[in-house]
Enzyme design. Structure first.
Site, short mmCIF file in Angstrom:
data_model
loop_
_atom_site.label_atom_id
_atom_site.label_comp_id
_atom_site.label_asym_id
_atom_site.label_seq_id
_atom_site.Cartn_x
_atom_site.Cartn_y
_atom_site.Cartn_z
N ASP A 49 -7.13 1.95 -7.96
CA ASP A 49 -8.21 2.72 -8.44
C ASP A 49 -8.67 3.88 -7.32
O ASP A 49 -8.92 4.92 -7.62
CB ASP A 49 -9.51 1.73 -8.81
N PHE A 50 -9.01 3.26 -6.11
CA PHE A 50 -9.32 4.38 -4.76
C PHE A 50 -8.37 5.38 -4.77
O PHE A 50 -8.66 6.68 -4.89
CB PHE A 50 -9.48 3.57 -3.71
#
Length: 393
Positions: A236-237
């Site tokens: 996600d990051f």
């Protein structure tokens, strides 16, 4: 003046500056939460119509809340979407839950994808890959199994997807849950987590967590598809980072992500926190220094020493006032994010807040002493930069 004195003087100045910065973060989060959150989403007429959305639901196991959580995705007020259930194991009980919902809501387009694909080390991406390839719409919503949606949640997220926005994410929060574990979760996500999350979004800093994310599919494909992020556990990051690196912006929606996992235990919650610490340390090494210092009690003690050294103030009184004001700011922020009556009284909040603050340095240290990550039935080793490899037994 000795070299030691100059060192202590510089250290005390650093503590004062860092302490002041944390109070700016406090105030920014409170003001931004009041401005940003809980706006009513409306279905507005658009010249081109609302874009279709493919919802990817990676599932593993069937906890007691799975059916009710998934059902909220079938009752949303949005004109065009499809749901792709992604389930790795063909004997997983989640398949039966998905089929029951398909039978109950035949008018909603939904499909079940089993088996997954081995495109990298990240099990979530492996699970979602086939569902992603079969998507038929320009927007992708990646949503964890424990998330609940309101009728207008998807509409709210799409309305925030302006021309310069590549990704809209929801701030992690929790549904009202009984027991001390439920209180502890809500206190954490409504104070420590929310404070950083909201301030980072206001300042255009990447704070994205992937439990509920709406993203433009063509931008994922331009970067090489989902498999391009499969070498990371914190996909996600790095997904958000790739958008920012290409000149796009990301933003938080006005509705928080309502987590409602069927497992609500203190031990399970603390294990999640330790896993996230390990990921942050691997991705951002400065976390080793700044995260422990960001905690109320640690920062209060350090700054109390600094004001004693610089101004000869009473350190005990300073620390008590610091903690009390921090506590009230957290109560205000949590109340804004909840937007309704909290499911516990002020005494329960005090206990939950004190336990979280007191345990946080210990949980951080425990995470560092055991750097490998256990995720479901697998164990992973993290390298600097966030790249992961599975530990074979």
């Amino acid at each position: 003046m000795t070299p030691l004195w100059y060192f202590l003087f510089g250290l005390s100045i650093f503590f004062m500056i860092f302490w002041s910065g944390k109070w700016v973060v406090h105030l920014l989060a409170i003001v931004y939460a009041k401005y940003r959150l809980h706006r009513k989403a409306q279905l507005l007429p658009l010249e081109t119509g609302y874009p279709g959305v493919t919802i990817l639901k990676p599932l593993m196991g069937a906890d007691p809340n799975l059916f009710s959580n998934l059902e909220t995705f079938f009752t949303m007020n949005y004109p065009l979407y499809e749901i792709h259930f992604c389930i790795e194991d063909e004997s997983d009980p989640a398949i039966m839950v998905a089929k029951r919902l398909q039978g109950k809501y035949p008018s909603i387009v939904s499909k079940i994808f089993t088996g997954g694909s081995n495109v990298g080390v990240n099990p979530k991406i492996n699970n979602m890959y086939e569902g992603y390839k079969a998507s038929n719409h320009p927007l992708i919503l990646i949503s964890d199994s424990g998330i609940r949606m309101k009728e207008d949640t998807l509409l709210d997220m799409v309305n925030h997807l302006k021309d310069n926005i590549a990704l809209v994410h929801q701030m992690p929060f929790t549904c009202d849950r009984t027991g001390f574990a439920g209180t502890l979760e809500k206190v954490y996500f409504g104070t420590a987590q929310a404070r950083i999350y909201l301030a980072a979004d206001l300042l255009n800093i990447n704070c994205h967590t992937g439990m509920s994310t709406l993203v433009r599919k063509h931008l994922i494909d331009e970067a090489g598809g989902l498999e391009a992020y499969s070498c990371y556990l914190a996909e996600d990051f790095f997904l958000a980072k790739s958008m920012i690196d290409r000149g796009w912006k990301i933003t938080v929606s006005s509705q928080p992500a309502w987590q409602n996992s069927g497992i609500c235990e203190v031990q399970f919650f603390q294990a999640r926190l330790r896993r996230w610490v390990k990921l942050r340390v691997a991705m951002l090494p400065l976390t080793l220094l700044f995260e422990p210092l960001s905690e109320c009690l640690v920062l209060g003690a350090c700054t109390a020493w600094a004001v004693y050294f610089l101004f000869n103030w009473d350190p005990i009184l300073f620390c008590l006032v610091h903690t009390l004001v921090w506590f009230f700011c957290d109560w205000i922020l949590l109340s804004i994010i909840q937007n309704t009556t909290l499911p516990f009284n002020k005494f329960d909040f005090v206990i939950g807040w004190v336990v979280r603050e007191a345990c946080s340095p210990y949980q951080f240290l425990k995470a560092l002493l055991s750097p490998n990550i256990k995720w479901r039935s697998r164990t992973y080793k993290l390298k600097w930069g966030g790249v992961a490899e599975e530990c074979k037994v």
